[in-house]
Write an enzyme that holds these catalytic residues in place. Sequence first.
Site, PDB file in Angstrom:
ATOM      1  N   LYS A  23      -3.293 -40.860  -0.891  1.00 50.24           N
ATOM      2  CA  LYS A  23      -3.838 -41.613  -2.030  1.00 50.24           C
ATOM      3  C   LYS A  23      -2.728 -42.342  -2.780  1.00 50.24           C
ATOM      4  O   LYS A  23      -2.864 -43.507  -3.133  1.00 50.24           O
ATOM      5  CB  LYS A  23      -4.564 -40.644  -2.969  1.00 50.24           C
ATOM      6  CG  LYS A  23      -4.684 -41.101  -4.413  1.00 50.24           C
ATOM      7  CD  LYS A  23      -5.385 -40.074  -5.241  1.00 50.24           C
ATOM      8  CE  LYS A  23      -5.024 -39.881  -6.678  1.00 50.24           C
ATOM      9  NZ  LYS A  23      -3.814 -40.223  -7.266  1.00 50.24           N
ATOM     10  N   ASN A  24      -1.625 -41.630  -3.019  1.00 51.19           N
ATOM     11  CA  ASN A  24      -0.585 -42.222  -3.863  1.00 51.19           C
ATOM     12  C   ASN A  24       0.327 -43.188  -3.111  1.00 51.19           C
ATOM     13  O   ASN A  24       1.284 -43.698  -3.675  1.00 51.19           O
ATOM     14  CB  ASN A  24       0.220 -41.119  -4.566  1.00 51.19           C
ATOM     15  CG  ASN A  24      -0.646 -40.413  -5.600  1.00 51.19           C
ATOM     16  OD1 ASN A  24      -1.709 -40.917  -5.968  1.00 51.19           O
ATOM     17  ND2 ASN A  24      -0.211 -39.256  -6.060  1.00 51.19           N
ATOM     18  N   ARG A  95      -4.445 -45.541 -12.326  1.00 50.29           N
ATOM     19  CA  ARG A  95      -3.142 -46.025 -12.800  1.00 50.29           C
ATOM     20  C   ARG A  95      -2.758 -47.353 -12.146  1.00 50.29           C
ATOM     21  O   ARG A  95      -1.620 -47.793 -12.259  1.00 50.29           O
ATOM     22  CB  ARG A  95      -2.072 -44.978 -12.444  1.00 50.29           C
ATOM     23  CG  ARG A  95      -2.304 -43.635 -13.068  1.00 50.29           C
ATOM     24  CD  ARG A  95      -1.898 -43.592 -14.501  1.00 50.29           C
ATOM     25  NE  ARG A  95      -0.470 -43.756 -14.704  1.00 50.29           N
ATOM     26  CZ  ARG A  95       0.083 -43.970 -15.887  1.00 50.29           C
ATOM     27  NH1 ARG A  95      -0.672 -44.073 -16.963  1.00 50.29           N
ATOM     28  NH2 ARG A  95       1.382 -44.089 -16.012  1.00 50.29           N
ATOM     29  N   CYS A 119      -6.052 -39.556 -14.701  1.00 52.56           N
ATOM     30  CA  CYS A 119      -6.485 -38.212 -15.051  1.00 52.56           C
ATOM     31  C   CYS A 119      -6.007 -37.847 -16.450  1.00 52.56           C
ATOM     32  O   CYS A 119      -5.006 -38.369 -16.925  1.00 52.56           O
ATOM     33  CB  CYS A 119      -5.920 -37.222 -14.046  1.00 52.56           C
ATOM     34  SG  CYS A 119      -6.763 -37.290 -12.463  1.00 52.56           S
ATOM     35  N   ARG A 124       0.817 -40.289 -20.679  1.00 57.44           N
ATOM     36  CA  ARG A 124       1.161 -41.204 -19.589  1.00 57.44           C
ATOM     37  C   ARG A 124       1.465 -42.628 -20.061  1.00 57.44           C
ATOM     38  O   ARG A 124       0.739 -43.589 -19.749  1.00 57.44           O
ATOM     39  CB  ARG A 124       0.067 -41.194 -18.521  1.00 57.44           C
ATOM     40  CG  ARG A 124      -0.185 -39.781 -18.021  1.00 57.44           C
ATOM     41  CD  ARG A 124      -1.136 -39.720 -16.881  1.00 57.44           C
ATOM     42  NE  ARG A 124      -0.537 -40.107 -15.631  1.00 57.44           N
ATOM     43  CZ  ARG A 124      -1.214 -40.148 -14.484  1.00 57.44           C
ATOM     44  NH1 ARG A 124      -2.474 -39.832 -14.458  1.00 57.44           N
ATOM     45  NH2 ARG A 124      -0.611 -40.500 -13.375  1.00 57.44           N
ATOM     46  N   ASP A 308       2.034 -32.129  -8.247  1.00 58.46           N
ATOM     47  CA  ASP A 308       0.669 -32.101  -7.693  1.00 58.46           C
ATOM     48  C   ASP A 308       0.442 -30.925  -6.736  1.00 58.46           C
ATOM     49  O   ASP A 308      -0.662 -30.734  -6.243  1.00 58.46           O
ATOM     50  CB  ASP A 308       0.382 -33.421  -6.965  1.00 58.46           C
ATOM     51  CG  ASP A 308       0.603 -34.607  -7.861  1.00 58.46           C
ATOM     52  OD1 ASP A 308      -0.227 -34.825  -8.747  1.00 58.46           O
ATOM     53  OD2 ASP A 308       1.635 -35.283  -7.712  1.00 58.46           O
ATOM     54  N   VAL A 330       7.390 -32.197 -15.064  1.00 61.88           N
ATOM     55  CA  VAL A 330       7.086 -33.634 -14.896  1.00 61.88           C
ATOM     56  C   VAL A 330       6.097 -34.116 -15.960  1.00 61.88           C
ATOM     57  O   VAL A 330       6.304 -35.152 -16.592  1.00 61.88           O
ATOM     58  CB  VAL A 330       6.558 -33.920 -13.472  1.00 61.88           C
ATOM     59  CG1 VAL A 330       6.209 -35.398 -13.312  1.00 61.88           C
ATOM     60  CG2 VAL A 330       7.595 -33.515 -12.432  1.00 61.88           C
ATOM     61  N   ARG A 416     -12.152 -38.781  -6.035  1.00 59.82           N
ATOM     62  CA  ARG A 416     -11.202 -39.890  -6.245  1.00 59.82           C
ATOM     63  C   ARG A 416      -9.978 -39.750  -5.351  1.00 59.82           C
ATOM     64  O   ARG A 416      -9.336 -40.722  -5.009  1.00 59.82           O
ATOM     65  CB  ARG A 416     -10.719 -39.858  -7.708  1.00 59.82           C
ATOM     66  CG  ARG A 416     -11.210 -40.992  -8.539  1.00 59.82           C
ATOM     67  CD  ARG A 416     -10.523 -40.988  -9.877  1.00 59.82           C
ATOM     68  NE  ARG A 416      -9.076 -41.128  -9.722  1.00 59.82           N
ATOM     69  CZ  ARG A 416      -8.194 -40.824 -10.655  1.00 59.82           C
ATOM     70  NH1 ARG A 416      -8.591 -40.359 -11.813  1.00 59.82           N
ATOM     71  NH2 ARG A 416      -6.901 -40.982 -10.444  1.00 59.82           N
TER      72      ARG A 416
HETATM   73  N1  EPU Z   1       6.626 -41.748 -17.937  1.00 59.78           N
HETATM   74  C1  EPU Z   1       6.990 -42.292 -19.153  1.00 59.78           C
HETATM   75  N2  EPU Z   1       6.980 -43.647 -19.262  1.00 59.78           N
HETATM   76  C2  EPU Z   1       6.629 -44.480 -18.235  1.00 59.78           C
HETATM   77  C3  EPU Z   1       6.274 -43.908 -16.984  1.00 59.78           C
HETATM   78  C4  EPU Z   1       6.270 -42.534 -16.868  1.00 59.78           C
HETATM   79  O1  EPU Z   1       7.307 -41.568 -20.106  1.00 59.78           O
HETATM   80  O2  EPU Z   1       6.643 -45.702 -18.404  1.00 59.78           O
HETATM   81  C5  EPU Z   1       6.609 -40.275 -17.793  1.00 59.78           C
HETATM   82  C6  EPU Z   1       5.192 -39.746 -17.578  1.00 59.78           C
HETATM   83  O3  EPU Z   1       4.515 -39.585 -18.808  1.00 59.78           O
HETATM   84  C7  EPU Z   1       5.438 -38.448 -16.848  1.00 59.78           C
HETATM   85  C8  EPU Z   1       6.672 -38.760 -16.006  1.00 59.78           C
HETATM   86  O4  EPU Z   1       7.283 -39.911 -16.596  1.00 59.78           O
HETATM   87  O5  EPU Z   1       5.767 -37.445 -17.781  1.00 59.78           O
HETATM   88  C9  EPU Z   1       6.389 -39.040 -14.555  1.00 59.78           C
HETATM   89  O6  EPU Z   1       5.410 -40.060 -14.429  1.00 59.78           O
HETATM   90  P1  EPU Z   1       5.340 -41.010 -13.171  1.00 59.78           P
HETATM   91  O7  EPU Z   1       5.482 -42.424 -13.638  1.00 59.78           O
HETATM   92  O8  EPU Z   1       6.272 -40.518 -12.143  1.00 59.78           O
HETATM   93  O9  EPU Z   1       3.873 -40.778 -12.683  1.00 59.78           O
HETATM   94  P2  EPU Z   1       2.802 -41.838 -12.188  1.00 59.78           P
HETATM   95  O10 EPU Z   1       3.456 -42.891 -11.374  1.00 59.78           O
HETATM   96  O11 EPU Z   1       1.943 -42.262 -13.306  1.00 59.78           O
HETATM   97  C10 EPU Z   1       2.313 -40.696  -9.912  1.00 59.78           C
HETATM   98  C11 EPU Z   1       1.109 -40.134  -9.242  1.00 59.78           C
HETATM   99  C12 EPU Z   1       0.756 -38.793  -9.863  1.00 59.78           C
HETATM  100  C13 EPU Z   1       1.926 -37.862  -9.698  1.00 59.78           C
HETATM  101  C14 EPU Z   1       3.164 -38.484 -10.366  1.00 59.78           C
HETATM  102  C15 EPU Z   1       4.403 -37.660 -10.199  1.00 59.78           C
HETATM  103  C16 EPU Z   1      -0.084 -42.069  -8.565  1.00 59.78           C
HETATM  104  C17 EPU Z   1      -1.282 -42.948  -8.709  1.00 59.78           C
HETATM  105  N3  EPU Z   1       0.007 -41.056  -9.392  1.00 59.78           N
HETATM  106  O12 EPU Z   1       1.931 -40.920 -11.258  1.00 59.78           O
HETATM  107  O13 EPU Z   1      -0.339 -38.290  -9.121  1.00 59.78           O
HETATM  108  O14 EPU Z   1       1.627 -36.629 -10.309  1.00 59.78           O
HETATM  109  O15 EPU Z   1       3.405 -39.790  -9.802  1.00 59.78           O
HETATM  110  O16 EPU Z   1       4.689 -37.468  -8.855  1.00 59.78           O
HETATM  111  O17 EPU Z   1       0.745 -42.277  -7.687  1.00 59.78           O
HETATM  112  C18 EPU Z   1      -2.376 -37.258  -8.748  1.00 59.78           C
HETATM  113  O18 EPU Z   1      -2.303 -37.713  -7.598  1.00 59.78           O
HETATM  114  O19 EPU Z   1      -3.254 -36.433  -9.118  1.00 59.78           O
HETATM  115  C19 EPU Z   1      -1.397 -37.683  -9.736  1.00 59.78           C
HETATM  116  C20 EPU Z   1      -1.521 -37.458 -11.043  1.00 59.78           C
END
Ligand code: EPU
Length: 437
Positions: A23-24, A95, A119, A124, A308, A330, A416
């Site tokens: 998915k990601n 996202r 989620c 976020r 995850d 995280v 999802r």
């Molecule tokens: N963060 C910030 N500012 C930003 C971006 C991130 O403070 O501009 C913080 C977030 O709040 C969090 C940390 O950095 O505390 C990590 O966030 P990250 O940006 O890595 O997460 P993401 O890209 O929004 C993806 C996956 C998540 C997975 C995380 C970590 C997707 C669509 N989502 O989220 O997957 O947990 O990376 O590996 O790729 C899931 O699949 O259920 C899921 C939540």
Amino acid sequence: MAKKFIIEGGRYLKGEIRIRGAKNAVTKQMVAALSAPGKSVLTNVPEIGDVEITRGILASLGCVIEHRQDEGVLEIDAANLSTPVVPRQYSGLNRIPILLAGVLLHRFGRAGIPMMGGCDIGPRPVDFHLEGFRALGADIEYRDGAYHFTAKRLRGARVTLPFPSVGATENLMMAAATAQGTTEIRNAAIEPEIVDLALFLQGMGAIITQETDRTWSIQGVDSLHPATHRVINDRIEAASFAVSAIATRGDVLIRGADQLHMLTFLNWLRKAGGEFEMVEDGIRFCGMHSKLKPIAVETGVHPGLMTDWQQPLVILLTQAEGMSVIHETVYENRFGYAETLNRMGARIQLYSECLGGRDCRFRQLGHKHSAVIMGPTPLTGAHIEIPDLRAGFSYLVAAVLAKGRTEISGVQYIERGYDRVVEKFRQLGVPISVEQS
Ligand code: EPU
């Protein structure tokens, strides 16, 4: 119509399933396809809600998409994009909208991105994305509930992320692929799904180098061309079923589970007493004779233990003999689901201290981001509501383990992100009934 899953518990998983594309990874690659006018093809595409949502977003921008679900093939024709503005209706569903900033800037010189969601696992924010785009020369204004980006052409720059964010790294990588000059993303995320995005972009003509020390170096090119790419397998799906097999004392062969991308998970599973063996095309997980043991572990960015993987692991640890500790580093708010498990008989206590390891960036902020799990605890069926995707899968496993009947609502979260989940559980001997209400 709302859907419910109903499970008569006290069962174990036995048999064989096949993992599909991640998915990601797939959703980001769908976005990347917009960088090039013409038809790109993704294969090994899972049947999940997030692909459908992303497909809707892309179609609203003018892409013509054909999804042959049974074959797992997605053809995305991005020849004639009609607008650089993501419609507001897609805000809050997943996202993906923010990740379109770079590709839309490349195609139109501007992009309109509504505020997004996903989620319910914490605030976020998107500040890293915005700062990165500013460094690449974009003007960004926030008005009427949306970010408006403008830049004739982005310019390469050195960007150091405050935290190795997956989304910010992917967003900046896609943007930098067609920027003028070279971009360095430091303190970047290096998850296998990001490497897979880099591979797809390379297939499209990008020049992307993975340097040491969490640095991506991207030499911008004037244009990209369409490409065909096989999406990396889903290591979260694989780990989720692996834990389900072991926790229920079952025996499951997971075809497509890739040891290379599960190294850390497998080490922790072994420390917790889980047994597995490598086979030609996957990994077999057998919990029939496992003596489950407690562990103290923290989640982290790759190559650490994925956030995850945390939720299914908690279910396993409710069945281990003794006290386990998980420190989530995280997300600040990813244990919200524990209360429901406690209602089912688990003994999980949450703490705002950084337990069991090093201090993390949530230290002294009051977020309950450490969990102590006492086991083994028998679980009993209940009526439960899913708060987010990964918690949702854990509830399914808890329901399979629990004595009696469990009714689970909010199942759209699971759908999802997990490919044909009901079918896969049925294939493993757990009859899930689906009720519409
Ligand atoms: N963060 C910030 N500012 C930003 C971006 C991130 O403070 O501009 C913080 C977030 O709040 C969090 C940390 O950095 O505390 C990590 O966030 P990250 O940006 O890595 O997460 P993401 O890209 O929004 C993806 C996956 C998540 C997975 C995380 C970590 C997707 C669509 N989502 O989220 O997957 O947990 O990376 O590996 O790729 C899931 O699949 O259920 C899921 C939540």
